[in-house]
Design an enzyme around this catalytic site. Structure first.
Site, mmCIF file in Angstrom:
data_model
loop_
_atom_site.group_PDB
_atom_site.id
_atom_site.type_symbol
_atom_site.label_atom_id
_atom_site.label_comp_id
_atom_site.label_asym_id
_atom_site.label_seq_id
_atom_site.Cartn_x
_atom_site.Cartn_y
_atom_site.Cartn_z
ATOM 1 N N SER A 47 0.823 -1.217 0.000
ATOM 2 C CA SER A 47 0.000 0.000 0.000
ATOM 3 C C SER A 47 0.855 1.263 0.000
ATOM 4 O O SER A 47 2.026 1.247 0.397
ATOM 5 C CB SER A 47 -0.904 0.012 1.231
ATOM 6 O OG SER A 47 -1.635 -1.176 1.335
HETATM 7 N N1 SAH Z 1 -1.118 -3.847 3.682
HETATM 8 C C1 SAH Z 1 -0.609 -4.700 2.643
HETATM 9 C C2 SAH Z 1 -1.546 -4.545 1.483
HETATM 10 C C3 SAH Z 1 -1.551 -5.686 0.571
HETATM 11 S S1 SAH Z 1 -2.684 -5.529 -0.771
HETATM 12 C C4 SAH Z 1 0.790 -4.219 2.275
HETATM 13 O O1 SAH Z 1 1.076 -3.051 2.512
HETATM 14 O O2 SAH Z 1 1.587 -4.994 1.753
HETATM 15 C C5 SAH Z 1 -4.100 -6.346 -0.155
HETATM 16 C C6 SAH Z 1 -3.940 -7.817 0.176
HETATM 17 O O3 SAH Z 1 -5.246 -8.305 0.483
HETATM 18 C C7 SAH Z 1 -3.422 -8.685 -0.964
HETATM 19 O O4 SAH Z 1 -2.262 -9.342 -0.542
HETATM 20 C C8 SAH Z 1 -4.569 -9.654 -1.232
HETATM 21 O O5 SAH Z 1 -4.130 -10.961 -1.580
HETATM 22 C C9 SAH Z 1 -5.313 -9.658 0.099
HETATM 23 N N2 SAH Z 1 -6.714 -10.079 0.008
HETATM 24 C C10 SAH Z 1 -7.619 -9.794 -0.953
HETATM 25 N N3 SAH Z 1 -8.790 -10.380 -0.680
HETATM 26 C C11 SAH Z 1 -8.625 -11.052 0.484
HETATM 27 C C12 SAH Z 1 -9.477 -11.867 1.283
HETATM 28 N N4 SAH Z 1 -10.737 -12.129 0.931
HETATM 29 N N5 SAH Z 1 -8.982 -12.384 2.420
HETATM 30 C C13 SAH Z 1 -7.695 -12.155 2.810
HETATM 31 N N6 SAH Z 1 -6.835 -11.402 2.099
HETATM 32 C C14 SAH Z 1 -7.289 -10.852 0.944
#
Ligand code: SAH
Length: 216
Positions: free
Chosen positions: A60
């Site tokens: 993010s």
């Molecule tokens: N805060 C993290 C953001 C990652 S992006 C960072 O800074 O790295 C959002 C993440 O949510 C992705 O890795 C994606 O795989 C996950 N995601 C999407 N849908 C999801 C779900 N239903 N349950 C769990 N994780 C999910």
């Protein structure tokens, strides 16, 4: 410029963009973002923008994370549920401030990668579950039933009822809501058992995948 100096510049940027919560700014000073990005993006680690990670997901944008962390008014005794572990960067920022972070990720390889970096960084207060975040913290250790803060890092179509159930009385949940990549950040506060919703502004996250719906 050394990563350490770039980190200071980023924190100044966050402060001038309206982040005043000292604990949040200190957490950003403490966590090396270059450890959470792909090797080919290390030189861009301190740009205030999201960057690609594995499996078509993103780490993010720092300012977005900072805004959400500030809205959560994080306290040292908070138990936080994080949905979307991704790179583990935000987990590290949260774990710098609060007592415990319980983090869910649906993509196993991402969760395992984050677990490795966070373990190497010395964190002992982050717990992981691999699965669909729509059901919240289920069949996982520690066996928390509710959380004082919940942060969802993916854009959902609607507020998952199981997450509202797992929000403690007086707690705050932040979740981006909207179809596609244009979402509105919603804050849900639990007050006398009722969920009170306020809208906090526009945001853009990768989609919150609904595995049970996809499987039908
Ligand atoms: N805060 C993290 C953001 C990652 S992006 C960072 O800074 O790295 C959002 C993440 O949510 C992705 O890795 C994606 O795989 C996950 N995601 C999407 N849908 C999801 C779900 N239903 N349950 C769990 N994780 C999910």
């Amino acid at each position: 410029m050394r990563f350490e100096d770039q980190r200071k510049v980023l924190v100044e940027e966050l402060a001038s963009a309206g982040i005043t919560d000292k604990a949040v700014l200190e957490a950003f000073l403490a966590v090396p973002r270059e450890d959470y990005v792909l090797p080919e993006y290390r030189d861009y680690a301190y740009r205030n923008q999201p960057l690609p990670i594995k499996d078509k997901q993103t780490i993010s944008q720092p300012l977005m994370i900072a805004i959400m962390m500030q809205l959560l008014s994080l306290k040292p005794d908070d138990i936080v549920l994080e949905i979307g572990t991704g790179s583990g960067y935000q987990s590290a920022l949260l774990a710098n401030i609060v007592k415990e972070v319980c983090s869910i990720e649906r993509i196993e390889s991402l969760s395992l990668g984050a677990q490795k970096v966070l373990r190497q960084a010395g964190f002992r207060n982050i717990y992981f579950r691999i699965g669909d975040g729509h059901s919240g913290w289920q069949k996982a250790f520690p066996p928390h039933k509710t959380f004082s803060k919940i942060i969802v890092s993916a854009g959902a179509e609607s507020i998952p009822p199981r997450l509202i159930e797992q929000l403690a009385e007086g707690g705050i949940m932040l979740i981006p809501i909207g179809a596609g990549s244009n979402q509105i950040l919603h804050a849900i506060r639990k007050h006398n058992g009722d969920a009170v919703v306020t809208k906090c502004g526009a945001c853009s996250f990768v989609p919150f995948i609904n595995d049970s719906k996809d499987g039908r």
